[in-house]
Design a protein around this motif. Structure first.
Motif, PDB file in Angstrom:
ATOM      1  N   ARG A   1      92.189  -2.664  27.673  1.00 29.13           N
ATOM      2  CA  ARG A   1      92.803  -1.642  26.824  1.00 29.13           C
ATOM      3  C   ARG A   1      94.202  -2.024  26.352  1.00 29.13           C
ATOM      4  O   ARG A   1      94.700  -1.468  25.378  1.00 29.13           O
ATOM      5  CB  ARG A   1      92.886  -0.312  27.574  1.00 29.13           C
ATOM      6  CG  ARG A   1      91.560   0.262  28.040  1.00 29.13           C
ATOM      7  CD  ARG A   1      91.739   1.702  28.516  1.00 29.13           C
ATOM      8  NE  ARG A   1      92.845   1.834  29.444  1.00 29.13           N
ATOM      9  CZ  ARG A   1      92.742   1.760  30.762  1.00 29.13           C
ATOM     10  NH1 ARG A   1      91.569   1.503  31.311  1.00 29.13           N
ATOM     11  NH2 ARG A   1      93.807   1.906  31.542  1.00 29.13           N
TER      12      ARG A   1
ATOM     13  N   ALA B   1      95.374  -2.870  22.608  1.00 23.55           N
ATOM     14  CA  ALA B   1      95.469  -1.793  21.628  1.00 23.55           C
ATOM     15  C   ALA B   1      96.704  -0.928  21.849  1.00 23.55           C
ATOM     16  O   ALA B   1      96.907   0.047  21.129  1.00 23.55           O
ATOM     17  CB  ALA B   1      94.210  -0.927  21.675  1.00 23.55           C
TER      18      ALA B   1
ATOM     19  N   ALA C   1      87.190 -11.455  16.339  1.00 21.99           N
ATOM     20  CA  ALA C   1      87.266 -10.005  16.520  1.00 21.99           C
ATOM     21  C   ALA C   1      88.387  -9.735  17.513  1.00 21.99           C
ATOM     22  O   ALA C   1      88.247 -10.009  18.697  1.00 21.99           O
ATOM     23  CB  ALA C   1      85.941  -9.444  17.032  1.00 21.99           C
TER      24      ALA C   1
ATOM     25  N   PRO D   1      90.881  -6.654  18.240  1.00 19.91           N
ATOM     26  CA  PRO D   1      91.509  -5.342  18.039  1.00 19.91           C
ATOM     27  C   PRO D   1      92.837  -5.265  18.775  1.00 19.91           C
ATOM     28  O   PRO D   1      92.886  -5.322  20.000  1.00 19.91           O
ATOM     29  CB  PRO D   1      90.476  -4.377  18.638  1.00 19.91           C
ATOM     30  CG  PRO D   1      89.707  -5.192  19.638  1.00 19.91           C
ATOM     31  CD  PRO D   1      89.697  -6.588  19.114  1.00 19.91           C
TER      32      PRO D   1
ATOM     33  N   ARG E   1      77.955  -3.991  13.903  1.00 16.47           N
ATOM     34  CA  ARG E   1      79.296  -3.807  14.453  1.00 16.47           C
ATOM     35  C   ARG E   1      79.424  -4.666  15.707  1.00 16.47           C
ATOM     36  O   ARG E   1      78.598  -4.578  16.616  1.00 16.47           O
ATOM     37  CB  ARG E   1      79.569  -2.341  14.812  1.00 16.47           C
ATOM     38  CG  ARG E   1      79.507  -1.371  13.640  1.00 16.47           C
ATOM     39  CD  ARG E   1      80.599  -1.629  12.617  1.00 16.47           C
ATOM     40  NE  ARG E   1      80.700  -0.556  11.640  1.00 16.47           N
ATOM     41  CZ  ARG E   1      79.975  -0.473  10.527  1.00 16.47           C
ATOM     42  NH1 ARG E   1      79.069  -1.419  10.258  1.00 16.47           N
ATOM     43  NH2 ARG E   1      80.132   0.527   9.679  1.00 16.47           N
ATOM     44  N   GLN E   2      80.497  -5.438  15.752  1.00 15.37           N
ATOM     45  CA  GLN E   2      80.733  -6.311  16.900  1.00 15.37           C
ATOM     46  C   GLN E   2      80.860  -5.505  18.184  1.00 15.37           C
ATOM     47  O   GLN E   2      80.356  -5.899  19.234  1.00 15.37           O
ATOM     48  CB  GLN E   2      82.013  -7.134  16.652  1.00 15.37           C
ATOM     49  CG  GLN E   2      82.510  -7.928  17.853  1.00 15.37           C
ATOM     50  CD  GLN E   2      81.642  -9.106  18.179  1.00 15.37           C
ATOM     51  OE1 GLN E   2      80.828  -9.521  17.374  1.00 15.37           O
ATOM     52  NE2 GLN E   2      81.806  -9.646  19.373  1.00 15.37           N
ATOM     53  N   TRP E   3      81.526  -4.349  18.128  1.00 15.22           N
ATOM     54  CA  TRP E   3      81.757  -3.579  19.348  1.00 15.22           C
ATOM     55  C   TRP E   3      80.515  -2.837  19.831  1.00 15.22           C
ATOM     56  O   TRP E   3      80.522  -2.282  20.924  1.00 15.22           O
ATOM     57  CB  TRP E   3      82.920  -2.604  19.163  1.00 15.22           C
ATOM     58  CG  TRP E   3      82.682  -1.499  18.159  1.00 15.22           C
ATOM     59  CD1 TRP E   3      82.066  -0.302  18.385  1.00 15.22           C
ATOM     60  CD2 TRP E   3      83.070  -1.490  16.776  1.00 15.22           C
ATOM     61  NE1 TRP E   3      82.047   0.456  17.239  1.00 15.22           N
ATOM     62  CE2 TRP E   3      82.663  -0.247  16.237  1.00 15.22           C
ATOM     63  CE3 TRP E   3      83.717  -2.390  15.955  1.00 15.22           C
ATOM     64  CZ2 TRP E   3      82.885   0.092  14.905  1.00 15.22           C
ATOM     65  CZ3 TRP E   3      83.942  -2.047  14.631  1.00 15.22           C
ATOM     66  CH2 TRP E   3      83.540  -0.828  14.127  1.00 15.22           C
TER      67      TRP E   3
ATOM     68  N   ASP F   1      84.676   4.052   9.264  1.00 11.93           N
ATOM     69  CA  ASP F   1      85.418   3.431  10.361  1.00 11.93           C
ATOM     70  C   ASP F   1      86.278   2.266   9.868  1.00 11.93           C
ATOM     71  O   ASP F   1      86.469   1.284  10.569  1.00 11.93           O
ATOM     72  CB  ASP F   1      84.468   2.948  11.459  1.00 11.93           C
ATOM     73  CG  ASP F   1      83.352   2.056  10.914  1.00 11.93           C
ATOM     74  OD1 ASP F   1      83.287   1.841   9.697  1.00 11.93           O
ATOM     75  OD2 ASP F   1      82.526   1.586  11.730  1.00 11.93           O
TER      76      ASP F   1
ATOM     77  N   ARG G   1      89.204   1.053  12.088  1.00 16.99           N
ATOM     78  CA  ARG G   1      88.819   0.267  13.259  1.00 16.99           C
ATOM     79  C   ARG G   1      88.405  -1.144  12.870  1.00 16.99           C
ATOM     80  O   ARG G   1      88.738  -2.109  13.544  1.00 16.99           O
ATOM     81  CB  ARG G   1      87.675   0.961  14.007  1.00 16.99           C
ATOM     82  CG  ARG G   1      87.397   0.355  15.372  1.00 16.99           C
ATOM     83  CD  ARG G   1      86.413   1.167  16.168  1.00 16.99           C
ATOM     84  NE  ARG G   1      86.385   0.731  17.554  1.00 16.99           N
ATOM     85  CZ  ARG G   1      85.558   1.207  18.478  1.00 16.99           C
ATOM     86  NH1 ARG G   1      84.687   2.155  18.147  1.00 16.99           N
ATOM     87  NH2 ARG G   1      85.604   0.759  19.717  1.00 16.99           N
TER      88      ARG G   1
ATOM     89  N   TRP H   1      88.351  -4.932  15.184  1.00 19.00           N
ATOM     90  CA  TRP H   1      87.234  -4.699  16.101  1.00 19.00           C
ATOM     91  C   TRP H   1      85.959  -5.407  15.653  1.00 19.00           C
ATOM     92  O   TRP H   1      85.089  -5.686  16.478  1.00 19.00           O
ATOM     93  CB  TRP H   1      86.977  -3.193  16.223  1.00 19.00           C
ATOM     94  CG  TRP H   1      88.003  -2.501  17.058  1.00 19.00           C
ATOM     95  CD1 TRP H   1      89.224  -2.034  16.646  1.00 19.00           C
ATOM     96  CD2 TRP H   1      87.934  -2.219  18.457  1.00 19.00           C
ATOM     97  NE1 TRP H   1      89.909  -1.476  17.692  1.00 19.00           N
ATOM     98  CE2 TRP H   1      89.135  -1.572  18.822  1.00 19.00           C
ATOM     99  CE3 TRP H   1      86.966  -2.442  19.448  1.00 19.00           C
ATOM    100  CZ2 TRP H   1      89.397  -1.155  20.117  1.00 19.00           C
ATOM    101  CZ3 TRP H   1      87.229  -2.018  20.742  1.00 19.00           C
ATOM    102  CH2 TRP H   1      88.425  -1.389  21.065  1.00 19.00           C
ATOM    103  N   HIS H   2      85.835  -5.697  14.380  1.00 15.10           N
ATOM    104  CA  HIS H   2      84.663  -6.412  13.892  1.00 15.10           C
ATOM    105  C   HIS H   2      85.054  -7.853  13.598  1.00 15.10           C
ATOM    106  O   HIS H   2      86.225  -8.232  13.651  1.00 15.10           O
ATOM    107  CB  HIS H   2      84.106  -5.735  12.645  1.00 15.10           C
ATOM    108  CG  HIS H   2      82.735  -6.212  12.253  1.00 15.10           C
ATOM    109  ND1 HIS H   2      81.678  -6.234  13.138  1.00 15.10           N
ATOM    110  CD2 HIS H   2      82.246  -6.703  11.088  1.00 15.10           C
ATOM    111  CE1 HIS H   2      80.608  -6.694  12.521  1.00 15.10           C
ATOM    112  NE2 HIS H   2      80.935  -7.001  11.282  1.00 15.10           N
TER     113      HIS H   2
END
Length: 894
Positions: free
Chosen positions: A235, A238, A288, A290, A658-660, A771, A774, A779-780
């Protein structure tokens, strides 16, 4: 707050654990402590619940009630791990304190192993235990990046002498309680995201009489990597504090403290900071990624990085060996934030093109580009292809890389009047210590070289394959073979359409198509009469791959272009032609730069310039990048002409993946599987609300259209959306995908490059990007590139399901053609739609195999060169006469 009633005596060890929302892992943590072979009556456990919102506190209180003589539970409002550890440390009574994380597991003999060593050497300042990394989802084990610190067995290190060592993981460390009290040391609660333990470890060693650390490989600390992305480390990226507070109150504060206490910053402390910074460098290179690195946070990050790099000295950066750190990354730390101009003292020749008789020369610099001169055979030459690549670090250009392709020959590079050393690779970091192994080799008069990895033993079948592949018959059969492949498990992309073109129009090309046996596309191609279709992984496939010269694919995953089954037999010798799966609109440089592509196909001028222009992040030049159009565009154009407006019967909804929401299986086929929460994700909820919308259903019934869903290939077979009966689900495998786009009255998508397919044949498009924040945050896959949807897109951009449905309805009711504004953009993007993309790709491949023509030396230069050579040979003959020939009189060389 609840505490247990404990006797007032000193324990040998105190375990302080900061607990936050780890209820799923506490049972294993508790069991591992109670399973210790070390006497538990000499152990104190303090667990601090840091405001958990799950059942952590209940589990901890139950443990305390069951083992009150062992466990103390503290409960507080959420203040971060530093605050929780300080609260627990204040209650510690042990001689030694450790800070075990509650989602990890200790080996049964962990504490006993530490105690046994401390009884032998009570003077040590810190104990470092061996982290064994395991996956919390699969259970698979791996090694920690710093495992090399433990390879020498139990070893006590003075970090001022063994400066290549450090230890910054408090959970796997043991600290003297009296030293903590003497230095009045506490965790810095400003470090809420990460590095609070590394900061504490380094501060402890700076205050210690001597920074002595013992590394115990047999005291195993099992470090859990969570697969759900919920750990503090996951986490932290981010959180803006990772890019500001950690640098200011962590790395920078430590470097200044080290300088004040020691007169100069200790090398071990610099190594610790460089190790931490290496994770930022790695995150910067991820496709990717984020992070919170944007806006004011990013500005402050680079201000702090400039101050940190100014404190790192050249010796500390160059001698860093704890983990792999490329030469370019070291240069970024040493010169990236420096205001003085700089360039490498060498140039690297890192690639040769034997077909075109060209070689690639690279060097890096900071500031203005140096005055450069290149000579080949003592003649000044201009690069045949060239560019300047920006080396960026979180959106800031730190260095530039100069890339030029020069003709074969004796090359000299001169920058600002200084001739550079020519190398074939970047130099390795200097060795600043002589190891025992090197000494032994020198004494034995053996060459000092890096040990080679043992080659894997081949099976009998593989040995037969390699022998058969070298036979004259097989080499002749697969001579100059072109291997075409889309994905391992499906086709109907640009590689298949180029294969069909070659089979029909170029019998002089030895073309073969590869696909997994038994798949719908494999059966379809065989039904269509193509005999040169080879099953992926088969015996014939291995013979083909060991002899082919071109690998031509619309995908460039390692499973496609560097299959492990072939690399086990021989290093691939083919050239890579990347047809692309679609038009590239995002910045994919961190991914593609590692691929060594020989020919890269592009479709629009903007796409091509985004790769080859100066000050982009790609390493590719006009030599590798060609504007031809995707081969599948020919098929799309033909299909589009077969479906006039009255036959366009689909409302085609085609979101990308989506990668996530996906995780890759072992890289064998390239297939993906979705996460467990896919069906409840925002992706599924938003798209389902559009697909199942009553307005869309009514629109389809009123206009006689069919609502069709086409998920991305990475989601097909593993992901499913809950659709209404009137929605038809389409598959890529076994269908003519180009015909699907040709039948579309409108395409609704998000970020998928498939919208270029629809635009190519002038089908209306609606973008649904609920999205976007994101996706743009990393994230992608890919980073934001040259393409702006509002400025460059081919249809309206929407952000809510209601907006998407309204735009879809308006587009259908307006008519089968795009709005004039979007139509003009389409025509500017694709000025040549002539059905000749395949021809241009073939021509580009053949052209890339021809030698580059350049001006050879003049006759006068040749004559002068020959005269000089003759003079040297004559001089050599005079100094060293030729020996008498056997069986005859001696002869004198004239």
């Amino acid at each position: 707050m609840t505490t247990s009633e404990v006797e007032d005596h000193t324990a040998r060890f105190s375990i302080v654990s900061a607990v936050y929302n780890v209820g799923a892992y506490l049972e294993a943590f508790i069991a591992s402590i109670e399973a210790q072979t070390f006497p538990l009556e000499r152990l104190q456990v303090i667990v601090v619940d840091d405001g958990s919102t799950d059942d952590c506190l209940a589990q901890l209180e139950a443990w305390q009630q069951r083992r009150p003589e062992l466990v103390t539970v503290v409960s507080q409002k959420n203040g971060g791990p530093a605050s929780a550890r300080n609260a627990g440390m204040a209650r510690a009574r042990g001689e030694w304190i450790t800070f075990t994380d509650p989602d990890d597991v200790l080996d049964p003999g962990y504490l006993a192993e530490v105690d046994a060593y401390l009884r032998k050497r009570p003077d040590v300042m810190m104990v470092a235990t061996n982290r064994a990394v395991f996956s919390g989802t699969t259970g698979s084990e791996s090694t920690h990046p710093l495992r090399r610190h433990f390879v020498a067995g139990n070893r006590l290190r003075n970090l001022n002498i063994d400066s290549g060592h450090f230890h910054g993981h408090a959970a796997s460390s043991f600290f003297r309680a009296d030293e903590i009290k003497r230095g009045n040391l506490r965790y810095d609660d400003r470090l809420r995201t990460t590095f609070e333990d590394g900061h504490f470890c380094c501060l402890y060693l700076l205050h210690a009489p001597a920074p002595t650390v013992v590394y115990l490989p047999n005291a195993v600390y099992n470090y859990r990597i969570r697969g759900d992305g919920t750990s503090q480390l996951d986490r932290s990226w981010a959180d803006p504090g990772r890019f500001t507070d950690v640098l200011e109150h962590g790395y920078l504060a430590l470097l200044r403290e080290g300088s004040e206490r020691c007169g100069r910053i200790p090398s071990w402390l610099q190594g610790m900071v460089i190790y931490e910074l290496s994770w930022y460098l790695k995150m910067n290179d991820r496709l990717a990624a984020p992070t919170a690195a944007h806006g004011d946070t990013l500005v402050r990050f680079h201000e702090l990085m400039e101050q940190i790099c100014a404190l790192l000295d050249r010796g500390g950066v160059e001698s860093y060996r704890a983990t792999f750190l490329s030469v370019t990354r070291r240069e970024m730390l040493l010169h990236g934030y420096d205001s003085e101009p700089w360039h490498t003292s060498y140039a690297v020749v890192d690639r040769l093109d034997e077909d075109q008789k060209l070689l690639r020369v690279c060097y890096r610099y900071r500031g203005e580009m140096p005055d450069e001169k290149f000579t080949v055979f003592s003649r000044y030459v201009q690069p045949v292809h060239q560019k300047i690549r920006d080396v960026q670090f979180f959106d800031r250009t730190l260095l530039h890389e100069r890339i030029v392709w020069l003709p074969f020959g004796t090359v000299r590079v001169v920058l600002d009047g200084e001739e550079l050393e020519i190398r074939t690779a970047d130099p390795k970091p200097p060795e600043r210590r002589l190891t025992a192994g090197t000494v032994n080799k020198l004494l034995a008069h053996e060459p000092v070289a890096a040990p080679k990895k043992p080659e894997p033993e081949l099976t009998f079948g593989d040995r037969m394959v390699t022998r058969l592949a070298r036979t004259r018959l097989v080499r002749r059969y697969f001579r100059d073979a072109w291997v075409l492949i889309d994905r391992v498990f499906n086709a109907d992309d640009s590689a298949e359409h180029l294969f069909r073109h070659l089979s029909a129009n170029r019998p002089d090309v030895n073309a073969w198509f590869v696909i997994e046996s038994g798949t719908p596309d494999h059966k379809r191609l065989r039904r269509d009469g193509y005999r040169r279709v080879v099953a992926h992984g088969s015996f014939v496939w291995k013979l083909l791959m060991l002899n082919c010269t071109e690998l031509i694919s619309s995908h460039i995953d390692d499973a496609v272009v560097r299959p492990a089954a072939i690399r086990a037999l021989a290093e691939p010798g083919w050239r890579i032609v990347f047809l692309q799966h679609g038009v590239m609109k995002d910045d994919l440089s961190t991914w593609l730069n590692r691929k060594n592509i020989d020919l890269l196909v592009t479709s629009t001028r903007a796409e091509m310039h985004s790769v080859v222009d100066d000050h982009t992040t790609y390493r590719y030049t006009t030599k590798e990048v060609k504007l031809t159009g995707l081969p599948r565009f020919d098929r799309i154009l033909e299909a589009g002409q077969r479906f006039p407006p009255d036959q366009r019967d689909l409302i085609l909804i085609a979101p990308t993946w989506r990668q996530w929401l996906s995780s890759s299986e072992p890289v064998v086929t390239g297939r993906h599987r979705v996460t467990e929460d896919f069906r409840t994700s925002q992706f599924a909820t938003e798209w389902t609300s559009v697909i199942n919308s009553p307005q869309v259903k009514e629109l389809a019934e009123r206009t006689g259209l069919q609502v069709a869903l086409l998920l991305h290939p990475n989601f097909q077979g593993t992901a499913r959306l809950d659709t209404m009966p009137h929605v038809r689900t389409l598959e890529f495998e076994g269908q003519n995908v180009q015909e699907i786009f040709a039948r579309a009255r409108v395409l609704v998508t998000d970020y998928s490059s498939m919208f270029f397919n629809a635009a190519y044949i002038e089908r209306p498009i609606v973008y649904f990007q609920f999205d976007r924040d994101r996706v743009n945050a990393g994230w992608h896959l890919g980073r934001h590139g040259y393409f702006d949807y509002e400025r460059d897109g081919y249809g309206p951009v929407t952000f809510t399901a209601g907006e998407a449905v309204a735009a879809l309805t308006k587009t259908v009711e307006t008519g089968p053609e795009p709005d004039p504004v979007y139509l003009q953009r389409i025509q500017e993007s694709f000025p040549e739609r002539d059905g000749r993309c395949c021809e241009r790709v073939v021509d580009a491949i053949l052209e890339s195999r021809h030698a580059h023509t350049y001006r050879r030396p003049t006759l006068r230069q040749v004559a002068v060169g020959r005269a000089r050579g003759a003079a040297r040979r004559a001089l050599h003959a005079v100094r060293r006469p030729a020996p008498p020939s056997r069986g005859g009189p001696s002869r004198t060389t004239s």
